[in-house]
Design a protein around this motif. Sequence first.
Motif, PDB file in Angstrom:
ATOM      1  N   ASP A 212     -18.494 -78.130   0.708  1.00 48.00           N
ATOM      2  CA  ASP A 212     -19.434 -78.034   1.825  1.00 48.00           C
ATOM      3  C   ASP A 212     -19.593 -79.402   2.483  1.00 48.00           C
ATOM      4  O   ASP A 212     -20.042 -80.362   1.838  1.00 48.00           O
ATOM      5  N   LEU A 213     -19.226 -79.508   3.754  1.00 45.08           N
ATOM      6  CA  LEU A 213     -19.343 -80.770   4.489  1.00 45.08           C
ATOM      7  C   LEU A 213     -20.781 -81.273   4.501  1.00 45.08           C
ATOM      8  O   LEU A 213     -21.029 -82.477   4.453  1.00 45.08           O
ATOM      9  N   SER A 214     -21.733 -80.350   4.542  1.00 42.89           N
ATOM     10  CA  SER A 214     -23.140 -80.751   4.617  1.00 42.89           C
ATOM     11  C   SER A 214     -23.598 -81.475   3.352  1.00 42.89           C
ATOM     12  O   SER A 214     -24.623 -82.162   3.350  1.00 42.89           O
ATOM     13  N   GLU A 215     -22.832 -81.328   2.258  1.00 46.30           N
ATOM     14  CA  GLU A 215     -23.194 -81.994   1.014  1.00 46.30           C
ATOM     15  C   GLU A 215     -22.710 -83.434   0.977  1.00 46.30           C
ATOM     16  O   GLU A 215     -23.136 -84.216   0.129  1.00 46.30           O
ATOM     17  N   MET A 216     -21.815 -83.797   1.880  1.00 38.57           N
ATOM     18  CA  MET A 216     -21.251 -85.143   1.873  1.00 38.57           C
ATOM     19  C   MET A 216     -22.204 -86.132   2.545  1.00 38.57           C
ATOM     20  O   MET A 216     -22.842 -85.818   3.552  1.00 38.57           O
ATOM     21  N   LYS A 217     -22.295 -87.318   1.950  1.00 39.54           N
ATOM     22  CA  LYS A 217     -23.169 -88.370   2.467  1.00 39.54           C
ATOM     23  C   LYS A 217     -22.336 -89.615   2.765  1.00 39.54           C
ATOM     24  O   LYS A 217     -21.434 -89.974   2.007  1.00 39.54           O
ATOM     25  N   PHE A 218     -22.655 -90.263   3.854  1.00 40.53           N
ATOM     26  CA  PHE A 218     -21.959 -91.495   4.231  1.00 40.53           C
ATOM     27  C   PHE A 218     -22.998 -92.574   4.514  1.00 40.53           C
ATOM     28  O   PHE A 218     -23.795 -92.428   5.438  1.00 40.53           O
ATOM     29  N   GLY A 219     -22.993 -93.602   3.700  1.00 36.02           N
ATOM     30  CA  GLY A 219     -24.040 -94.613   3.833  1.00 36.02           C
ATOM     31  C   GLY A 219     -25.399 -94.070   3.462  1.00 36.02           C
ATOM     32  O   GLY A 219     -26.426 -94.549   3.956  1.00 36.02           O
ATOM     33  N   GLY A 220     -25.391 -93.056   2.593  1.00 31.26           N
ATOM     34  CA  GLY A 220     -26.647 -92.444   2.170  1.00 31.26           C
ATOM     35  C   GLY A 220     -27.237 -91.500   3.186  1.00 31.26           C
ATOM     36  O   GLY A 220     -28.365 -91.023   3.025  1.00 31.26           O
ATOM     37  N   ILE A 221     -26.500 -91.192   4.254  1.00 33.77           N
ATOM     38  CA  ILE A 221     -26.994 -90.357   5.349  1.00 33.77           C
ATOM     39  C   ILE A 221     -26.124 -89.107   5.472  1.00 33.77           C
ATOM     40  O   ILE A 221     -24.898 -89.183   5.382  1.00 33.77           O
ATOM     41  N   SER A 222     -26.752 -87.976   5.689  1.00 25.84           N
ATOM     42  CA  SER A 222     -26.019 -86.712   5.781  1.00 25.84           C
ATOM     43  C   SER A 222     -25.245 -86.619   7.089  1.00 25.84           C
ATOM     44  O   SER A 222     -25.567 -87.307   8.078  1.00 25.84           O
ATOM     45  N   VAL A 223     -24.244 -85.771   7.097  1.00 23.96           N
ATOM     46  CA  VAL A 223     -23.437 -85.564   8.300  1.00 23.96           C
ATOM     47  C   VAL A 223     -24.302 -85.076   9.451  1.00 23.96           C
ATOM     48  O   VAL A 223     -24.130 -85.490  10.606  1.00 23.96           O
ATOM     49  N   SER A 224     -25.260 -84.206   9.164  1.00 21.60           N
ATOM     50  CA  SER A 224     -26.122 -83.649  10.224  1.00 21.60           C
ATOM     51  C   SER A 224     -26.880 -84.743  10.957  1.00 21.60           C
ATOM     52  O   SER A 224     -27.103 -84.652  12.178  1.00 21.60           O
ATOM     53  N   GLU A 225     -27.260 -85.802  10.235  1.00 25.07           N
ATOM     54  CA  GLU A 225     -27.972 -86.901  10.885  1.00 25.07           C
ATOM     55  C   GLU A 225     -27.054 -87.662  11.838  1.00 25.07           C
ATOM     56  O   GLU A 225     -27.501 -88.142  12.887  1.00 25.07           O
ATOM     57  N   TYR A 226     -25.791 -87.789  11.478  1.00 24.43           N
ATOM     58  CA  TYR A 226     -24.840 -88.430  12.387  1.00 24.43           C
ATOM     59  C   TYR A 226     -24.600 -87.554  13.613  1.00 24.43           C
ATOM     60  O   TYR A 226     -24.452 -88.052  14.734  1.00 24.43           O
ATOM     61  N   LEU A 227     -24.553 -86.238  13.405  1.00 27.50           N
ATOM     62  CA  LEU A 227     -24.351 -85.328  14.528  1.00 27.50           C
ATOM     63  C   LEU A 227     -25.520 -85.422  15.508  1.00 27.50           C
ATOM     64  O   LEU A 227     -25.328 -85.321  16.729  1.00 27.50           O
ATOM     65  N   ASP A 228     -26.710 -85.637  14.986  1.00 26.62           N
ATOM     66  CA  ASP A 228     -27.893 -85.784  15.845  1.00 26.62           C
ATOM     67  C   ASP A 228     -27.807 -87.048  16.707  1.00 26.62           C
ATOM     68  O   ASP A 228     -28.471 -87.148  17.736  1.00 26.62           O
ATOM     69  N   LYS A 229     -26.975 -88.005  16.275  1.00 26.97           N
ATOM     70  CA  LYS A 229     -26.823 -89.246  17.027  1.00 26.97           C
ATOM     71  C   LYS A 229     -25.723 -89.153  18.084  1.00 26.97           C
ATOM     72  O   LYS A 229     -25.441 -90.133  18.771  1.00 26.97           O
ATOM     73  N   GLY A 230     -25.096 -87.977  18.177  1.00 27.31           N
ATOM     74  CA  GLY A 230     -24.093 -87.787  19.217  1.00 27.31           C
ATOM     75  C   GLY A 230     -22.663 -87.692  18.741  1.00 27.31           C
ATOM     76  O   GLY A 230     -21.755 -87.471  19.551  1.00 27.31           O
ATOM     77  N   TYR A 231     -22.418 -87.876  17.449  1.00 23.33           N
ATOM     78  CA  TYR A 231     -21.073 -87.703  16.919  1.00 23.33           C
ATOM     79  C   TYR A 231     -20.765 -86.213  16.792  1.00 23.33           C
ATOM     80  O   TYR A 231     -21.672 -85.380  16.709  1.00 23.33           O
ATOM     81  N   SER A 232     -19.495 -85.864  16.786  1.00 21.23           N
ATOM     82  CA  SER A 232     -19.090 -84.470  16.659  1.00 21.23           C
ATOM     83  C   SER A 232     -18.520 -84.211  15.271  1.00 21.23           C
ATOM     84  O   SER A 232     -18.137 -85.143  14.553  1.00 21.23           O
ATOM     85  N   VAL A 233     -18.433 -82.961  14.903  1.00 15.63           N
ATOM     86  CA  VAL A 233     -17.840 -82.588  13.624  1.00 15.63           C
ATOM     87  C   VAL A 233     -16.394 -83.069  13.562  1.00 15.63           C
ATOM     88  O   VAL A 233     -15.905 -83.508  12.511  1.00 15.63           O
ATOM     89  N   ASP A 234     -15.697 -83.027  14.707  1.00 14.11           N
ATOM     90  CA  ASP A 234     -14.302 -83.475  14.748  1.00 14.11           C
ATOM     91  C   ASP A 234     -14.163 -84.955  14.394  1.00 14.11           C
ATOM     92  O   ASP A 234     -13.122 -85.375  13.864  1.00 14.11           O
ATOM     93  N   ASP A 235     -15.203 -85.749  14.697  1.00 14.38           N
ATOM     94  CA  ASP A 235     -15.144 -87.170  14.359  1.00 14.38           C
ATOM     95  C   ASP A 235     -15.054 -87.390  12.853  1.00 14.38           C
ATOM     96  O   ASP A 235     -14.586 -88.434  12.397  1.00 14.38           O
ATOM     97  N   PHE A 236     -15.503 -86.395  12.105  1.00 15.12           N
ATOM     98  CA  PHE A 236     -15.527 -86.523  10.642  1.00 15.12           C
ATOM     99  C   PHE A 236     -14.269 -85.958   9.976  1.00 15.12           C
ATOM    100  O   PHE A 236     -14.170 -85.976   8.752  1.00 15.12           O
ATOM    101  N   ALA A 237     -13.325 -85.507  10.782  1.00 15.54           N
ATOM    102  CA  ALA A 237     -12.116 -84.891  10.222  1.00 15.54           C
ATOM    103  C   ALA A 237     -11.431 -85.765   9.170  1.00 15.54           C
ATOM    104  O   ALA A 237     -11.026 -85.254   8.116  1.00 15.54           O
TER     105      ALA A 237
END
Length: 298
Positions: A212-237
């Motif tokens: 589950d991508l939502s379980e992954m953390k980067f810098g202690g921050i969830s993917v959803s929080e990065y998406l809220d900043k304007g990044y797309s799911v594709d950026d995390f490919a």
Amino acid sequence: LYGLPEKVKFCSSCVISNQRPNSVVEFKNTDNKKKGIKLENNLCEACKYSLIKEKINWKEREEQLLSTLSKYKSKKGYDCVVPGSGGKDSAYTAHVLKYKYGMNPLTVTWAPHLYTEIGVQNFMNWMHVGGLDNILYTPNGKLHREMTKNAFHNLLHPFQPFIVGQRIIGPAMARRFGVKLVMYGENQAEYGNAIEENTNPIMNMDFFSSDDLSEMKFGGISVSEYLDKGYSVDDFAPYVAPKKEEIISSGIEVHYLGYYVKWDPQECYYYAADNTGFQANPVRTEGTYSKYSSIDDK
């Protein structure tokens, strides 16, 4: 601090302290709390394993290696993937697989944050002197920079996003090229993780798979929080770990060469210097006695 023992102890053999953290699954790392290496009777796990290695039948282990390689050897195209930077360990691993054992490895590299001059030279020599094919994967610099900043601020661990990519790149590229075998150098247990980890030639899938991508953390921050900043799911490919079922159904296995051959960092250095043009730093790496460890990036 950060899960490490309050009382500092040192190994009576190599003098490493119990403040050296063990490896963890980095994309699940939210607080950077890690166990320090275990010391028992004043000996660390790494020194205990070095004694065990003297009793292992390495000829028998090499026969196991030959059996494993014959299972995956292909008549055309690449038959194994070797992740690495062109440092002494990956240089040794890829070169012996090709020129001693007759495999046709594809080396794959997850780009470091910032290259060192010696790191770039060793990387180029890996292919041009060592005679190997390579794919360099450089992720979105803007996103990677923000992850690194967050990893430093939240975890005091700016290297975390790099480690995530470094772990995932091997199996991910193997799937893309239809290769079934990924070969890393030594198990992290060579340097202090639990000794039991050295009894299995296959890497724990938790290090490079997630359901589950939502379980992954980067810098202690969830993917959803990065998406809220304007990044797309594709950026995390590049950072998305394959699902375990996908790896299993693809028939991919991730092995450690250090299980099959007697691993010695100094010998890897000599071999890489002679066969792939590897060069050591003119000065020692901080916290070590050597000039060839952790010199690829800064």
